[in-house]
Design a protein around this motif. Structure first.
Motif, PDB file in Angstrom:
ATOM      1  N   ALA A 174       0.827  -1.209   0.000  1.00  0.00           N
ATOM      2  CA  ALA A 174       0.000   0.000   0.000  1.00  0.00           C
ATOM      3  C   ALA A 174       0.860   1.258   0.000  1.00  0.00           C
ATOM      4  O   ALA A 174       0.579   2.214  -0.739  1.00  0.00           O
ATOM      5  N   ASP A 175       1.911   1.271   0.818  1.00  0.00           N
ATOM      6  CA  ASP A 175       2.779   2.450   0.891  1.00  0.00           C
ATOM      7  C   ASP A 175       3.517   2.681  -0.420  1.00  0.00           C
ATOM      8  O   ASP A 175       3.783   3.833  -0.808  1.00  0.00           O
ATOM      9  N   PHE A 176       3.844   1.593  -1.131  1.00  0.00           N
ATOM     10  CA  PHE A 176       4.564   1.725  -2.396  1.00  0.00           C
ATOM     11  C   PHE A 176       3.686   2.367  -3.465  1.00  0.00           C
ATOM     12  O   PHE A 176       4.123   3.276  -4.179  1.00  0.00           O
ATOM     13  N   PHE A 177       2.446   1.902  -3.545  1.00  0.00           N
ATOM     14  CA  PHE A 177       1.564   2.404  -4.603  1.00  0.00           C
ATOM     15  C   PHE A 177       0.968   3.767  -4.263  1.00  0.00           C
ATOM     16  O   PHE A 177       0.567   4.508  -5.161  1.00  0.00           O
ATOM     17  N   THR A 178       0.886   4.102  -2.993  1.00  0.00           N
ATOM     18  CA  THR A 178       0.366   5.417  -2.611  1.00  0.00           C
ATOM     19  C   THR A 178       1.496   6.447  -2.458  1.00  0.00           C
ATOM     20  O   THR A 178       1.242   7.590  -2.067  1.00  0.00           O
ATOM     21  N   ILE A 179       2.708   6.025  -2.738  1.00  0.00           N
ATOM     22  CA  ILE A 179       3.900   6.891  -2.737  1.00  0.00           C
ATOM     23  C   ILE A 179       4.063   7.580  -1.380  1.00  0.00           C
ATOM     24  O   ILE A 179       3.934   8.800  -1.259  1.00  0.00           O
ATOM     25  N   HIS A 180       4.337   6.762  -0.366  1.00  0.00           N
ATOM     26  CA  HIS A 180       4.682   7.265   0.962  1.00  0.00           C
ATOM     27  C   HIS A 180       6.068   6.712   1.318  1.00  0.00           C
ATOM     28  O   HIS A 180       6.176   5.716   2.032  1.00  0.00           O
ATOM     29  N   PRO A 181       7.133   7.345   0.780  1.00  0.00           N
ATOM     30  CA  PRO A 181       8.484   6.778   0.953  1.00  0.00           C
ATOM     31  C   PRO A 181       8.915   6.638   2.408  1.00  0.00           C
ATOM     32  O   PRO A 181       9.496   5.625   2.784  1.00  0.00           O
TER      33      PRO A 181
END
Length: 252
Positions: free
Chosen positions: A63-70
């Motif tokens: 989820a963090d990868f696709f929502t761009i939350h580095p």
């Protein structure tokens, strides 16, 4: 007739001492297992906690990868890494392997249940920082596992100390004989022995400690790190006047 009766009593006493020695050694091994591995239910709890955390972390990473939350992605990756290491730690004690040798050399803290307890508390803190329902769930689960490890380790350590104190209290009261054996190993007559020599001396006196335990105990008593102990220092431990943190003694 009297000689026969005395002989029977001596034989009975020897058999009793042998039985006590076997019982003590069995009990020691049981408690050591609790300190190094922990009871099976506790290991099960830790395994489940790590598996739940890994499952949550895997979905969170996607989820963090696709929502761009580095930043959150990196934090979740750290959390997943610690959960996975926890899983390996528990499986390491079930099946052993190269990981055990590596831990024994570089991460001795994790060879004790209390050390893994601190590890789980740290991992739980990282998961709590992720926030959210599942973050809190995983965090508190790991924290609970860590606290349970600390409690189990504390109880087992107290039992180990009491049992070792019982061994020391069971030593012979004939200090003249003890001094004679000590002097026999003191080849240079300087009133002190090296750690290996003291271990051999103690074994001859009939202690229930294993050789590696004796070496570790005397290294603990060697406050000035001279590599030798005087008879007075040895006698204080032998008679129970000095105590040792037995849970710190290597258990291999």
């Amino acid at each position: 007739m009297d000689d026969d009766l005395e002989g029977d009593q001596q034989t009975s006493r020897s058999a009793t001492l042998l039985g006590d020695s076997v019982e003590v050694r069995t009990r020691l091994e049981y408690i050591k297992d609790r300190i190094t591995k922990g009871p099976v239910p506790l290991k099960g709890i830790c395994l489940v906690s790590c598996c739940v955390a890994i499952a949550f972390d895997a979905f969170a990473l996607i989820a963090d990868f696709f929502t761009i939350h580095p930043m959150k992605f990196i934090l979740t990756l750290y959390a997943a890494t610690f959960a996975f290491l926890g899983l390996l730690l528990e499986f390491n004690h079930m099946y052993c392997g190269p990981l055990k040798a590596w831990i024994n050399v570089w991460l001795k803290l994790l060879t004790r249940v209390w050390g893994r307890g601190l590890f789980y508390i740290f991992a739980g803190g990282i998961h709590l920082s992720l926030k959210g329902l599942f973050g809190y769930l995983c965090g508190f689960t790991l924290l609970g596992s860590g606290i349970a490890c600390l409690i189990v380790s504390r109880v087992a350590s107290r039992k180990l100390t009491k049992l070792h104190d019982r061994i020391v209290q069971g030593h012979t009261d004939d200090l003249v004989y003890v001094r004679q054996v000590f002097n026999r190993y003191d080849k240079d007559n300087n009133g002190s022995l090296s750690v290996p020599e003291l271990a051999a001396c103690c074994k001859e006196l009939g202690t229930d400690f294993a050789a590696n335990e004796l070496v570790a105990i005397f290294e603990y008593l060697d406050k000035d790190f001279s590599g030798k102990l005087s008879y007075e220092e040895f006698e204080r431990w032998w008679t129970g006047a000095d105590s040792v943190a037995y849970d710190r003694v290597p258990m291999v």
